[in-house]
Design a protein around this motif. Structure first.
Motif, PDB file in Angstrom:
ATOM      1  N   ASN A  10      34.756  44.455  46.284  1.00 50.99           N
ATOM      2  CA  ASN A  10      33.333  44.565  46.627  1.00 50.99           C
ATOM      3  C   ASN A  10      32.484  43.419  47.211  1.00 50.99           C
ATOM      4  OD1 ASN A  10      33.086  47.363  45.708  1.00 50.99           O
ATOM      5  ND2 ASN A  10      33.238  46.334  43.598  1.00 50.99           N
ATOM      6  N   LYS A  11      33.363  42.267  47.409  1.00 51.33           N
ATOM      7  CA  LYS A  11      32.892  41.057  47.840  1.00 51.33           C
ATOM      8  C   LYS A  11      31.591  40.459  47.139  1.00 51.33           C
ATOM      9  CE  LYS A  11      34.856  41.121  52.541  1.00 51.33           C
ATOM     10  NZ  LYS A  11      34.273  41.070  53.995  1.00 51.33           N
ATOM     11  N   LYS A  12      31.678  40.480  45.789  1.00 53.35           N
ATOM     12  CA  LYS A  12      30.764  40.043  44.843  1.00 53.35           C
ATOM     13  C   LYS A  12      31.193  38.934  44.009  1.00 53.35           C
ATOM     14  CE  LYS A  12      28.046  44.454  44.744  1.00 53.35           C
ATOM     15  NZ  LYS A  12      27.692  45.465  43.823  1.00 53.35           N
ATOM     16  N   PHE A  13      30.279  37.893  43.765  1.00 59.72           N
ATOM     17  CA  PHE A  13      30.639  36.821  42.489  1.00 59.72           C
ATOM     18  C   PHE A  13      29.515  36.925  41.727  1.00 59.72           C
ATOM     19  CE2 PHE A  13      28.455  34.467  45.680  1.00 59.72           C
ATOM     20  CZ  PHE A  13      28.127  33.376  45.052  1.00 59.72           C
ATOM     21  N   LYS A  61      36.989  37.368  52.822  1.00 60.29           N
ATOM     22  CA  LYS A  61      36.414  36.267  52.972  1.00 60.29           C
ATOM     23  C   LYS A  61      35.423  36.050  52.443  1.00 60.29           C
ATOM     24  CE  LYS A  61      35.418  32.752  56.494  1.00 60.29           C
ATOM     25  NZ  LYS A  61      35.103  32.379  57.812  1.00 60.29           N
ATOM     26  N   ILE A  62      35.062  35.215  51.148  1.00 57.20           N
ATOM     27  CA  ILE A  62      33.870  35.429  50.260  1.00 57.20           C
ATOM     28  C   ILE A  62      33.293  34.011  50.251  1.00 57.20           C
ATOM     29  CG2 ILE A  62      32.803  36.159  48.220  1.00 57.20           C
ATOM     30  CD1 ILE A  62      35.612  37.897  47.995  1.00 57.20           C
ATOM     31  N   TYR A  63      32.051  34.006  50.669  1.00 59.64           N
ATOM     32  CA  TYR A  63      31.312  32.595  50.364  1.00 59.64           C
ATOM     33  C   TYR A  63      30.826  32.385  49.151  1.00 59.64           C
ATOM     34  CZ  TYR A  63      28.300  28.629  51.620  1.00 59.64           C
ATOM     35  OH  TYR A  63      27.508  27.219  51.792  1.00 59.64           O
ATOM     36  N   LEU A 105      36.428  31.697  49.446  1.00 62.61           N
ATOM     37  CA  LEU A 105      37.677  32.238  48.762  1.00 62.61           C
ATOM     38  C   LEU A 105      38.248  33.555  49.891  1.00 62.61           C
ATOM     39  CD1 LEU A 105      39.681  32.761  46.417  1.00 62.61           C
ATOM     40  CD2 LEU A 105      37.988  34.951  45.875  1.00 62.61           C
ATOM     41  N   ARG A 106      39.363  33.077  50.022  1.00 60.74           N
ATOM     42  CA  ARG A 106      40.013  33.901  51.179  1.00 60.74           C
ATOM     43  C   ARG A 106      41.255  34.660  50.397  1.00 60.74           C
ATOM     44  NH1 ARG A 106      38.655  29.360  53.950  1.00 60.74           N
ATOM     45  NH2 ARG A 106      37.589  29.670  55.804  1.00 60.74           N
ATOM     46  N   ILE A 107      41.364  36.016  50.909  1.00 60.45           N
ATOM     47  CA  ILE A 107      42.769  36.731  50.465  1.00 60.45           C
ATOM     48  C   ILE A 107      43.383  37.001  51.585  1.00 60.45           C
ATOM     49  CG2 ILE A 107      43.385  38.854  49.081  1.00 60.45           C
ATOM     50  CD1 ILE A 107      41.855  36.951  47.312  1.00 60.45           C
ATOM     51  N   HIS A 108      44.474  36.867  51.688  1.00 60.63           N
ATOM     52  CA  HIS A 108      45.398  36.979  52.910  1.00 60.63           C
ATOM     53  C   HIS A 108      46.528  38.040  52.346  1.00 60.63           C
ATOM     54  CE1 HIS A 108      43.764  33.642  54.756  1.00 60.63           C
ATOM     55  NE2 HIS A 108      43.951  34.040  56.082  1.00 60.63           N
ATOM     56  N   PRO A 119      51.468  41.763  47.780  1.00 58.29           N
ATOM     57  CA  PRO A 119      51.795  40.810  48.644  1.00 58.29           C
ATOM     58  C   PRO A 119      50.401  40.104  49.296  1.00 58.29           C
ATOM     59  CG  PRO A 119      51.910  43.013  49.660  1.00 58.29           C
ATOM     60  CD  PRO A 119      51.800  43.126  48.228  1.00 58.29           C
ATOM     61  N   LEU A 120      50.070  39.697  48.236  1.00 63.88           N
ATOM     62  CA  LEU A 120      48.534  38.946  48.417  1.00 63.88           C
ATOM     63  C   LEU A 120      48.559  37.484  48.260  1.00 63.88           C
ATOM     64  CD1 LEU A 120      46.234  41.801  47.105  1.00 63.88           C
ATOM     65  CD2 LEU A 120      46.921  41.330  49.312  1.00 63.88           C
ATOM     66  N   VAL A 121      47.856  36.623  48.741  1.00 66.61           N
ATOM     67  CA  VAL A 121      47.691  35.250  48.685  1.00 66.61           C
ATOM     68  C   VAL A 121      46.406  34.619  48.563  1.00 66.61           C
ATOM     69  CG1 VAL A 121      48.224  34.452  50.904  1.00 66.61           C
ATOM     70  CG2 VAL A 121      48.463  32.996  49.065  1.00 66.61           C
ATOM     71  N   ALA A 122      45.808  34.234  47.418  1.00 61.00           N
ATOM     72  CA  ALA A 122      44.137  33.789  47.342  1.00 61.00           C
ATOM     73  C   ALA A 122      44.290  32.233  47.487  1.00 61.00           C
ATOM     74  CB  ALA A 122      43.727  34.220  46.009  1.00 61.00           C
ATOM     75  N   SER A 123      43.282  31.787  48.133  1.00 59.50           N
ATOM     76  CA  SER A 123      43.218  30.405  48.339  1.00 59.50           C
ATOM     77  C   SER A 123      41.517  29.922  48.539  1.00 59.50           C
ATOM     78  CB  SER A 123      43.973  29.980  49.863  1.00 59.50           C
ATOM     79  OG  SER A 123      42.917  30.734  50.938  1.00 59.50           O
TER      80      SER A 123
END
Length: 375
Positions: free
Chosen positions: A25-28, A297-299, A284-287, A273-277
């Motif tokens: 949900n792109k929440k933090f 892509k979450i700020y 925070l990005r999930i590829h 098959p996901l990578v967080a960085s």
């Protein structure tokens, strides 16, 4: 009674906040209060308490450790684990006892009475300590001019493996050492990255020097994570470059785009098959590792140091599938248009025919002139 929120990723920040992120949900949310935090509360290391992933260990710059309970969304009382100097560079649990490593090179095992049970002096500055998931009593350490070592906490007097530096370069100069991150591929295989843009694979059974040694660009490599392919790793640099590297072929497989600052932490999902960085650009990005696409892509508003990915794969944050065809008429129209375009003659072909006719006419005229000259 309401159920606690489900956070897919936990992120530690430079200002000491622990953030829970719902990537679907792109929440933090900030899981602790900003009030009372100071510069020494920076989160520098994180790990799960055990494989159940119910509690998170948090190591801070001021050598204080806290535990966050994911079920109750609460923190334990701060626990002081002061030894040596510098920030905590690694933390994990061994036999229900806490293990910490600090920047000055000291690794300690603490019992419930906050007394040391084992003490390891790595004899140098530490940038990272990583536990061996295949042999729970072993840890790997490395840092500035402190090459890779593997220690057994049950026999802490000397390392079970100590790496040897690579040969001198083409100018016969010593190659500097500065390990920034490491991961165990197996019980005896370890991958490291360095501030001198090197990626190395060690086999502790074969030799002390790396069995694979490669360089990538000319910028410090800050972190790495193992991909699902046994021969591939994901590394991040201080320039903001995250790439997928094939160790066996020593080649760049793919460069992920969109970063704007130093990458501090990378974590591949254990099953998907996901990578967080995350890093200093506050995102925070999930590829997707297979499709090489940016999914989320979450700020998060503050500079980020480290992250933990939940293993639970029940949430629907999975790579998107290719779009399905909605209408059969669209297929028929596309096929008709394709046939119409294929039936049209190419302009290039028409020009080539005209040019051939012109060449033939010129040749005939030339022959006629020659005959006229002879006669």
């Amino acid at each position: 009674m309401t159920a606690p929120p489900k956070w897919h990723v936990y992120v530690g920040t430079e200002i000491g906040l622990l953030k829970g992120v719902d990537t679907e949900n792109k929440k933090f949310s900030n899981l602790n209060s900003f009030d009372g935090l100071c510069k020494g509360d920076e989160i520098t290391a994180m790990c799960w308490e055990d494989s159940k992933e119910e509690k998170v260990y948090i190591g801070r710059k001021n050598q204080v450790v806290q535990t966050f309970d994911c079920a109750t969304q609460s923190f334990s009382e701060p626990r002081s684990c002061r030894v040596g100097e510098g920030a905590i560079k690694g933390i994990y649990q061994f036999n229900n006892q806490l293990v910490t490593a600090v920047e000055s090179g000291i690794v300690k095992l603490w019992n419930e009475n906050e007394e040391q049970n084992a003490l390891i002096d790595t004899k140098g500055k530490l940038s990272k300590m990583t536990p061996n998931p295949f042999v729970n009593s072993q840890v790997a350490t490395g840092g500035e001019e402190n090459d890779l070592k593997v220690w057994d906490l049950q026999a802490p007097n000397s390392p079970v493996f100590q790496a040897r530096n690579v040969p001198h370069d083409f100018l016969d100069l010593r190659v500097p050492v500065w390990i920034t991150d490491m991961k165990f591929k197996s019980a005896n295989n370890i991958v490291t990255c360095t501030r001198h843009h090197q990626i190395r694979l060690y086999d502790t059974r074969a030799q002390r020097r790396p069995v694979i040694d490669m360089e990538f660009e000319r910028y410090p490599l800050m972190c790495l994570s193992l991909a699902h392919n046994d021969n591939q790793v994901v590394v991040g640099s201080s320039r903001g470059r995250m790439v997928l590297i094939d160790l066996r072929r020593k080649l760049l497989v793919h460069a992920f785009k969109g970063f704007a600052g130093s990458i501090r932490s990378i974590h591949c999902h254990p099953t998907l098959p996901l990578v967080a960085s995350c890093g200093l650009d506050r995102f925070l990005r999930i590829h997707d590792l297979n499709l090489h696409r940016l999914l989320k892509k979450i700020y998060l508003k503050t500079r980020l140091n480290c992250l933990l990915y939940q293993t639970d794969s029940s949430y629907p944050n999975k790579p998107p599938k290719p779009p399905a065809i909605k209408n059969v008429k669209e297929v028929v129209v596309d096929a008709e248009e394709e046939g119409m375009w294929n039936a049209m003659p190419l302009v290039k072909e028409q020009h080539s025919v005209k040019r051939l006719h012109r060449i033939d006419a010129l040749a005939i005229a030339k022959k006629k002139r020659k005959k006229a000259a002879v006669s």
